[in-house]
Design a protein around this motif. Structure first.
Motif, short mmCIF file in Angstrom:
data_model
loop_
_atom_site.label_atom_id
_atom_site.label_comp_id
_atom_site.label_asym_id
_atom_site.label_seq_id
_atom_site.Cartn_x
_atom_site.Cartn_y
_atom_site.Cartn_z
N PRO A 119 -7.83 -3.98 -2.85
CA PRO A 119 -6.61 -3.26 -3.88
C PRO A 119 -6.58 -4.38 -5.08
CG PRO A 119 -5.89 -4.77 -1.94
CD PRO A 119 -7.31 -4.48 -1.96
N ALA A 140 0.79 -1.32 -0.17
CA ALA A 140 0.02 -0.08 -0.05
C ALA A 140 0.87 1.24 0.14
CB ALA A 140 -0.96 0.03 1.08
N SER A 149 -8.92 1.06 -0.78
CA SER A 149 -7.91 0.39 -0.01
C SER A 149 -8.32 -0.85 0.62
CB SER A 149 -7.51 1.18 1.12
OG SER A 149 -8.64 1.58 2.18
N ARG A 174 -1.49 1.59 -4.49
CA ARG A 174 -1.03 0.31 -4.10
C ARG A 174 0.34 0.40 -5.36
NH1 ARG A 174 -1.66 -4.12 -1.21
NH2 ARG A 174 -1.17 -6.06 -2.14
N ALA A 185 -7.09 4.65 -3.05
CA ALA A 185 -5.86 4.59 -2.23
C ALA A 185 -4.79 4.23 -3.23
CB ALA A 185 -5.87 3.91 -0.83
#
Length: 289
Positions: free
Chosen positions: A91, A48, A88, A124, A122
């Motif tokens: 992913p 992440a 998140s 990754r 988010a």
């Protein structure tokens, strides 16, 4: 005896149906376990976040960005880094990388199964090994990234073409970027030897002219100019992409719009010049009239 025989006959169907029910449950549970398995990753590493040492800026504040992945080819051309953006809790996982032609790859990203996904976007980071024999030329390298957002079932992929090398340059916020020094500016003695940036007001303090030093074909891009206080501005120059630049050392003038809210007196300019493979350069200089 005539009574017990019918009872025995009545129990046997119940027992058979129970066995059939248990067998069916085993099949259902086995199927659910298979569905719940995440796809196998082919990446060297997945984590992440956006790498702190990335050679490009994170795209979150780019007005034209719509959540597409970004990426780059390592300087030694041994690895490719792709940064994807999605929930998140759901992913993407890198499941395949294949050679399309000598300058293009295809990379597949798939989601693992999930019961719910958070409503965020988010980053990754996926680091993959470069396929043998690929990426030895000097052209532009790209990857077609197919994202399968199938956490809740199979879906059609979303395709994006990512430039891996040379890295796309950051766009400058400067109104004008020109080689050399403005005609009305006299450089202090020793400026060329020092190579430090200089700053001068334009007419009526309606513009700011900042002079940087380096290759005349590769000036650093001005990324942001913000007010720190009524007597101080902060200017950030981005790092140069890994492209060939002329081996000269010359001045470049960046003309910038001046934010409102500054004092009429002396204003200090704090300059940060980002570097790809070293710590950022920091300067604090007065803006000259």
């Amino acid at each position: 005896m005539s009574v017990s025989a019918p009872r025995s006959g009545l129990r046997m169907p119940h027992r058979a149906s129970g066995i059939a029910f248990l067998a069916g449950m085993v099949a259902v549970l086995t199927g659910c376990a298979g569905i719940g398995l995440p796809p196998a990753s082919v990446a060297l590493s997945e984590a992440a976040g956006f790498p702190a040492d990335a050679p490009i800026a994170e795209p979150l504040f780019d007005n034209d960005w719509r959540g597409e992945p970004v990426g780059w080819l390592a300087d030694d051309r041994a690895t490719i880094t792709i940064v994807s953006y999605w929930s998140s809790s759901c992913p993407f996982i890198a499941t395949a990388i294949e050679v399309v032609d000598p300058s293009q790859l295809s990379i597949e990203l798939r989601q693992g199964p999930a019961q719910a996904c958070t409503d965020d976007l988010a980053p990754r980071t996926h680091v993959l090994a470069v396929p043998d024999g690929w990426g030895t030329g000097e052209g532009t390298y790209t990857a077609v990234v197919a994202r399968f957002a199938d956490a809740f079932g199979s879906s059609e992929p979303t395709l994006s073409t990512v430039t891996l090398w040379p890295l796309p340059p950051d766009e400058s916020i400067a109104v004008l970027v020109t080689r050399g020094v403005p005609d009305d500016v006299t450089l202090p003695e020793g400026s060329l030897d020092k190579g430090d940036p200089l700053a001068f007001w334009g007419a009526g303090r309606e513009s700011l002219r900042v002079i940087t030093w380096g290759s005349s074909s590769c000036p650093p891009p001005a990324l942001s100019l913000d007010i720190v206080s009524p007597s101080e501005l902060a200017l950030v120059f981005g790092a140069l992409p890994p492209v060939a630049c002329t081996a000269d050392f010359a001045p470049t003038t960046h003309v910038l719009a001046v934010p409102e809210g500054l004092d009429a007196g002396t204003v200090t300019l704090a300059i940060t010049i980002e570097q790809r493979d070293a710590a950022s350069l920091q300067y604090r200089i007065p803006i000259s009239d």
